[in-house]
Design a protein around this motif. Sequence first.
Motif, mmCIF file in Angstrom:
data_model
loop_
_atom_site.group_PDB
_atom_site.id
_atom_site.type_symbol
_atom_site.label_atom_id
_atom_site.label_comp_id
_atom_site.label_asym_id
_atom_site.label_seq_id
_atom_site.Cartn_x
_atom_site.Cartn_y
_atom_site.Cartn_z
ATOM 1 N N MET A 152 0.828 -1.207 0.000
ATOM 2 C CA MET A 152 0.000 0.000 0.000
ATOM 3 C C MET A 152 0.861 1.255 0.000
ATOM 4 S SD MET A 152 -3.081 -1.168 2.578
ATOM 5 C CE MET A 152 -3.573 0.508 2.868
ATOM 6 N N LEU A 153 1.945 1.243 0.772
ATOM 7 C CA LEU A 153 2.842 2.397 0.794
ATOM 8 C C LEU A 153 3.504 2.611 -0.559
ATOM 9 C CD1 LEU A 153 4.493 2.022 4.316
ATOM 10 C CD2 LEU A 153 2.844 3.748 3.573
ATOM 11 N N ALA A 154 3.885 1.529 -1.224
ATOM 12 C CA ALA A 154 4.471 1.649 -2.562
ATOM 13 C C ALA A 154 3.449 2.235 -3.538
ATOM 14 C CB ALA A 154 4.959 0.287 -3.048
ATOM 15 N N ALA A 155 2.189 1.801 -3.436
ATOM 16 C CA ALA A 155 1.146 2.336 -4.311
ATOM 17 C C ALA A 155 0.884 3.813 -4.012
ATOM 18 C CB ALA A 155 -0.132 1.526 -4.155
ATOM 19 N N LEU A 156 0.944 4.195 -2.743
ATOM 20 C CA LEU A 156 0.725 5.607 -2.376
ATOM 21 C C LEU A 156 1.812 6.522 -2.919
ATOM 22 C CD1 LEU A 156 -0.585 5.417 1.292
ATOM 23 C CD2 LEU A 156 -1.777 6.331 -0.694
ATOM 24 N N ARG A 157 3.031 6.007 -3.040
ATOM 25 C CA ARG A 157 4.119 6.822 -3.595
ATOM 26 C C ARG A 157 3.836 7.233 -5.031
ATOM 27 N NH1 ARG A 157 7.545 2.694 -1.662
ATOM 28 N NH2 ARG A 157 7.877 3.078 0.531
ATOM 29 N N ASP A 158 3.062 6.423 -5.759
ATOM 30 C CA ASP A 158 2.752 6.719 -7.156
ATOM 31 C C ASP A 158 1.630 7.738 -7.314
ATOM 32 O OD1 ASP A 158 4.690 4.865 -7.864
ATOM 33 O OD2 ASP A 158 3.247 3.220 -8.044
ATOM 34 N N ILE A 159 0.899 8.014 -6.252
ATOM 35 C CA ILE A 159 -0.212 8.970 -6.310
ATOM 36 C C ILE A 159 0.336 10.367 -6.012
ATOM 37 C CG2 ILE A 159 -2.424 9.613 -5.281
ATOM 38 C CD1 ILE A 159 -2.803 6.673 -4.547
ATOM 39 N N PRO A 160 -0.027 11.360 -6.828
ATOM 40 C CA PRO A 160 0.456 12.733 -6.584
ATOM 41 C C PRO A 160 0.011 13.247 -5.212
ATOM 42 C CG PRO A 160 -0.687 12.576 -8.700
ATOM 43 C CD PRO A 160 -0.881 11.269 -8.007
#
Length: 64
Positions: free
Chosen positions: A30-38
């Motif tokens: 989830m943290l890795a996916a959040l890094r991709d969100i502006p």
Amino acid sequence: MLETIILAIGLVLIVEGLVYALAPSLIEQMLAALRDIPPEARRLMGLLAMVTGLALVWLARSAL
């Protein structure tokens, strides 16, 4: 009012603790996916979560 705040914090900690205890690898994904969100989108998601939470608390309190 103070009881509601304490209850809300307690419930959040229970849910957060369950996620960390039962699926720690999911947190990393989830943290890795959040890094991709502006950042602006993350901020909007946080504001929407706060408003939804406030509405749920208000609804629960007004139903009593």
